[in-house]
Design an enzyme around this catalytic site. Sequence first.
Site, PDB file in Angstrom:
ATOM      1  N   ARG A  95      12.612 -26.531 -17.875  1.00  0.00           N
ATOM      2  CA  ARG A  95      12.254 -26.338 -16.473  1.00  0.00           C
ATOM      3  C   ARG A  95      11.247 -27.412 -16.075  1.00  0.00           C
ATOM      4  O   ARG A  95      10.784 -28.179 -16.904  1.00  0.00           O
ATOM      5  CB  ARG A  95      11.761 -24.911 -16.174  1.00  0.00           C
ATOM      6  CG  ARG A  95      11.079 -24.147 -17.261  1.00  0.00           C
ATOM      7  CD  ARG A  95       9.740 -24.690 -17.634  1.00  0.00           C
ATOM      8  NE  ARG A  95       8.901 -24.906 -16.473  1.00  0.00           N
ATOM      9  CZ  ARG A  95       7.897 -25.752 -16.406  1.00  0.00           C
ATOM     10  NH1 ARG A  95       7.579 -26.517 -17.465  1.00  0.00           N
ATOM     11  NH2 ARG A  95       7.184 -25.900 -15.317  1.00  0.00           N
TER      12      ARG A  95
ATOM     13  N   ASP B 254       8.827 -29.948  -6.616  1.00  0.00           N
ATOM     14  CA  ASP B 254      10.267 -29.875  -6.886  1.00  0.00           C
ATOM     15  C   ASP B 254      11.084 -30.652  -5.863  1.00  0.00           C
ATOM     16  O   ASP B 254      12.201 -31.071  -6.145  1.00  0.00           O
ATOM     17  CB  ASP B 254      10.722 -28.418  -6.916  1.00  0.00           C
ATOM     18  CG  ASP B 254      10.155 -27.762  -8.152  1.00  0.00           C
ATOM     19  OD1 ASP B 254       8.998 -27.308  -8.098  1.00  0.00           O
ATOM     20  OD2 ASP B 254      10.842 -27.773  -9.181  1.00  0.00           O
TER      21      ASP B 254
HETATM   22  O1  MRU Z   1      10.503 -22.811 -12.006  1.00  0.00           O
HETATM   23  P1  MRU Z   1       9.943 -24.012 -12.715  1.00  0.00           P
HETATM   24  O2  MRU Z   1       9.114 -23.674 -13.905  1.00  0.00           O
HETATM   25  O3  MRU Z   1      11.012 -25.032 -12.999  1.00  0.00           O
HETATM   26  O4  MRU Z   1       8.966 -24.659 -11.624  1.00  0.00           O
HETATM   27  C1  MRU Z   1       8.286 -25.828 -11.956  1.00  0.00           C
HETATM   28  C2  MRU Z   1       7.407 -26.317 -10.884  1.00  0.00           C
HETATM   29  O5  MRU Z   1       7.305 -25.755  -9.815  1.00  0.00           O
HETATM   30  C3  MRU Z   1       6.696 -27.616 -11.145  1.00  0.00           C
HETATM   31  O6  MRU Z   1       5.435 -27.624 -10.547  1.00  0.00           O
HETATM   32  C4  MRU Z   1       7.525 -28.769 -10.565  1.00  0.00           C
HETATM   33  O7  MRU Z   1       8.840 -28.666 -10.998  1.00  0.00           O
HETATM   34  C5  MRU Z   1       6.972 -30.083 -10.937  1.00  0.00           C
HETATM   35  S1  MRU Z   1       7.173 -30.419 -12.644  1.00  0.00           S
HETATM   36  C6  MRU Z   1       6.570 -31.949 -12.975  1.00  0.00           C
END
Ligand code: MRU
Length: 350
Positions: A49, A238
């Site tokens: 993730r 994201d």
């Molecule tokens: O649901 P996740 O754990 O994939 O969410 C991750 C995040 O929100 C991070 O802050 C984002 O992807 C940036 S990672 C460098």
Amino acid sequence: MLNFKTIEWLASDRKVRLIEQTKLPGSLEYIVTDDYRVMCDAIKRLAVRGAPAIGVAGAYGVVIGALSLPRDDFSHFARELRRIMNELRSTRPTAVNLFWAIDRMERVLAANHEIAPTIQKLIAEAVSIHQEDEAMCRRIGEHGAELLHDGMTILTHCNAGSLATGGMGTALAPIYVAQEQGKKIKVFADETRPLLQGARLTSWELKQNGVDVTLICDNMAAVVMKKGWVNAVIVGSDRIAANGDVANKIGTYTVALLAKHHDVPFYVAAPTSTVDPKITSGDQIPIEERPDYEVTGFGATRTAPEGIKTFNPAFDVTPHELVAAIITELGVHRPPYDFSFLTESKQHQK
Ligand code: MRU
């Protein structure tokens, strides 16, 4: 620093190795696979993730998908590989890095007409997506470290570190580079309900890397800011709209509002592969909604009554007005933001 690799291409075995992040911090286990369906499942389950890591995983997913296909007819191969690409794209909707990486892989497919050379080029493209991400993280760290002074305390939300990227992270990269430069930086890590990426992952990786980290529950951020204990917030993203609106883990918007109230600069660190220049504002960012059991309990433990209604968006959008700067591999961007110049051809060129 960094004695683990979040994702790795095992060239001689033609397999991908990923940290099984759902098991952290209890145990450091790996998934080793040559099955693209295992990769789809790993992305959906958040075994891998974080936006940049999902992009790298998607690219390797295309490679192992291509390697699994029959090699007698190119048009059948291309049709099947596009189906696999679409399966990978459908795993998670918000992190644009996934689509950006798979689109790059699809351009390689479109430019080739024979199976064996196509596979070689797909492998090379996935490896370079991975290596470029590693290099971008380092540059984000170098640019971001200029904003950090000895003795500062940073608050971060979710995990945007090496576990979320192909390199040293985005939000955590400035902290790691500042530490390398001899600056003493302390961190407050929000636990990040419902899946606790802050508690399970950020506090784990910062501790592994010798950073002074204090874990807090999400609802404690206001107090530590009011006490004057936080000098800056740094989070990852994201997807970033052309106007600088930022989608990130649910709760980020709350942190940005708190930072505004307490006059603490709120920074976002992300590679340009996280910018979606086609969309003009954060309202257009698709927000993933996840199952209710993530809210009604944790692991096997139920914490809410049976039959309770839930709302579980995985991300929120922080409006650009609340963002003091966006740190990319290109430098430190200040308002007013306009990322429309990041067209496909310019975006993170090799
Ligand atoms: O649901 P996740 O754990 O994939 O969410 C991750 C995040 O929100 C991070 O802050 C984002 O992807 C940036 S990672 C460098």
